[in-house]
Design a protein around this motif. Structure first.
Motif, mmCIF file in Angstrom:
data_model
loop_
_atom_site.group_PDB
_atom_site.id
_atom_site.type_symbol
_atom_site.label_atom_id
_atom_site.label_comp_id
_atom_site.label_asym_id
_atom_site.label_seq_id
_atom_site.Cartn_x
_atom_site.Cartn_y
_atom_site.Cartn_z
ATOM 1 N N LYS A 1 13.638 8.823 0.989
ATOM 2 C CA LYS A 1 14.207 9.470 2.175
ATOM 3 C C LYS A 1 13.369 10.678 2.628
ATOM 4 C CE LYS A 1 18.785 7.922 0.774
ATOM 5 N NZ LYS A 1 18.275 6.912 -0.112
ATOM 6 N N LEU A 2 12.561 11.224 1.728
ATOM 7 C CA LEU A 2 11.745 12.388 2.077
ATOM 8 C C LEU A 2 10.556 12.030 2.963
ATOM 9 C CD1 LEU A 2 11.677 14.308 -1.333
ATOM 10 C CD2 LEU A 2 13.014 14.852 0.708
ATOM 11 N N ASP A 3 10.108 10.777 2.882
ATOM 12 C CA ASP A 3 9.014 10.332 3.738
ATOM 13 C C ASP A 3 9.201 8.855 4.066
ATOM 14 O OD1 ASP A 3 6.720 9.796 5.139
ATOM 15 O OD2 ASP A 3 5.345 10.191 3.491
ATOM 16 N N PRO A 4 9.927 8.560 5.152
ATOM 17 C CA PRO A 4 10.147 7.162 5.521
ATOM 18 C C PRO A 4 8.859 6.436 5.897
ATOM 19 C CG PRO A 4 11.313 8.663 7.029
ATOM 20 C CD PRO A 4 10.607 9.500 6.010
ATOM 21 N N ASN A 5 7.770 7.177 6.144
ATOM 22 C CA ASN A 5 6.493 6.570 6.518
ATOM 23 C C ASN A 5 5.555 6.371 5.333
ATOM 24 O OD1 ASN A 5 7.158 6.481 9.309
ATOM 25 N ND2 ASN A 5 6.722 8.668 9.439
ATOM 26 N N ALA A 6 6.008 6.673 4.137
ATOM 27 C CA ALA A 6 5.165 6.489 2.953
ATOM 28 C C ALA A 6 4.817 5.010 2.801
ATOM 29 C CB ALA A 6 5.890 6.989 1.707
ATOM 30 N N THR A 7 3.620 4.743 2.324
ATOM 31 C CA THR A 7 3.233 3.362 2.067
ATOM 32 C C THR A 7 3.563 3.022 0.621
ATOM 33 O OG1 THR A 7 0.976 3.986 1.472
ATOM 34 C CG2 THR A 7 1.384 3.406 3.771
ATOM 35 N N GLU A 8 3.845 1.761 0.405
ATOM 36 C CA GLU A 8 4.260 1.302 -0.921
ATOM 37 C C GLU A 8 3.666 -0.085 -1.147
ATOM 38 O OE1 GLU A 8 8.470 -0.396 -2.201
ATOM 39 O OE2 GLU A 8 8.543 1.737 -1.703
ATOM 40 N N THR A 9 3.087 -0.290 -2.323
ATOM 41 C CA THR A 9 2.581 -1.615 -2.678
ATOM 42 C C THR A 9 3.143 -2.000 -4.038
ATOM 43 O OG1 THR A 9 0.564 -0.673 -3.645
ATOM 44 C CG2 THR A 9 0.434 -1.401 -1.361
ATOM 45 N N HIS A 10 3.365 -3.291 -4.202
ATOM 46 C CA HIS A 10 3.895 -3.826 -5.456
ATOM 47 C C HIS A 10 2.883 -4.801 -6.031
ATOM 48 C CE1 HIS A 10 8.032 -2.287 -4.970
ATOM 49 N NE2 HIS A 10 7.725 -2.354 -3.693
ATOM 50 N N SER A 11 2.773 -4.802 -7.354
ATOM 51 C CA SER A 11 1.894 -5.744 -8.026
ATOM 52 C C SER A 11 2.461 -6.022 -9.412
ATOM 53 C CB SER A 11 0.459 -5.183 -8.109
ATOM 54 O OG SER A 11 0.439 -3.957 -8.808
ATOM 55 N N GLY A 12 1.770 -6.862 -10.151
ATOM 56 C CA GLY A 12 2.247 -7.210 -11.483
ATOM 57 C C GLY A 12 3.428 -8.151 -11.396
ATOM 58 N N SER A 13 4.308 -8.071 -12.359
ATOM 59 C CA SER A 13 5.500 -8.922 -12.395
ATOM 60 C C SER A 13 6.411 -8.604 -11.206
ATOM 61 C CB SER A 13 6.297 -8.671 -13.676
ATOM 62 O OG SER A 13 5.512 -8.972 -14.801
ATOM 63 N N PRO A 14 7.183 -9.595 -10.731
ATOM 64 C CA PRO A 14 8.112 -9.308 -9.630
ATOM 65 C C PRO A 14 9.170 -8.283 -10.024
ATOM 66 C CG PRO A 14 8.107 -11.665 -10.172
ATOM 67 C CD PRO A 14 7.187 -10.988 -11.127
ATOM 68 N N LYS A 15 9.585 -8.324 -11.304
ATOM 69 C CA LYS A 15 10.513 -7.324 -11.827
ATOM 70 C C LYS A 15 10.409 -7.336 -13.348
ATOM 71 C CE LYS A 15 14.475 -10.389 -11.161
ATOM 72 N NZ LYS A 15 15.809 -10.486 -10.575
ATOM 73 N N GLY A 16 10.974 -6.310 -13.964
ATOM 74 C CA GLY A 16 10.905 -6.209 -15.420
ATOM 75 C C GLY A 16 9.557 -5.701 -15.898
#
Length: 177
Positions: free
Chosen positions: A60-75
């Motif tokens: 909520k502090l930066d709605p424009n922050a970029t985010e990337t996911h890698s590795g396992s989908p979860k866990g």
């Protein structure tokens, strides 16, 4: 007279360096909450890093922050990297241990505003029909971290964010239950 002044300043600086060096090497921040939802529902929000933006106070502090996911989908092995404004900085978190409906441990690597590697843990315990959640972050302090902790209260600085995050998780899981 000037050598005495410089000698006094050097002595004070030396004493400050020694004092900082003897400060604790770790800082721990912990907050808890009880939620009217089963541990499996709470764990679902924690174990999938794709779901964190729904409850993370930092999102909520930066709605424009970029985010990337890698590795396992979860866990174990799931990775989220972020890059945002001065309020959220940049870093990476990796799930390193995941025990369904019981425990989650993350490795937090902060790149900016200050480099640090911390450990964050969520412990879930059934409590009646609900769940008692314990969120802890342990910060390892080098010399600069120890100096920073002399002037900043890490518990006050981060603890409020933990409280907001737990309240948001509570809202999500209780609405689904």
């Amino acid at each position: 007279m000037l050598p005495y002044i410089f000698g006094g300043i050097a002595l004070v600086l030396f004493a400050l360096v020694v004092f900082i060096a003897t400060r604790p090497g770790t800082t721990t921040i912990t907050r808890t909450a009880t939620m009217a939802a089963p541990p499996s529902a709470v764990f679902e929000q924690l174990n999938d890093l794709h779901l964190w933006n729904a409850w993370s106070p930092w999102a909520k502090l930066d709605p424009n922050a970029t985010e990337t996911h890698s590795g396992s989908p979860k866990g174990v092995g799931a990775i989220m990297e972020w890059n945002g404004n001065k309020n959220v900085g940049a870093g990476r978190m990796t799930i390193v241990e995941s025990r369904p409906a019981e425990y989650l441990q993350l490795k937090l690597e902060f790149l900016r505003p200050m480099r640090a590697i911390n450990k964050s843990e969520f412990t879930l315990k059934p409590e009646g029909p609900g769940t008692h959640v314990n969120w802890t972050m342990t910060c390892t302090n080098g010399f600069m971290g120890k100096a920073f902790c002399l002037v900043m209260n890490m518990d006050k600085m981060i603890g409020g964010d933990f409280e907001k995050g737990l309240a948001s998780i509570r809202g999500i899981v209780e609405a689904k239950s």
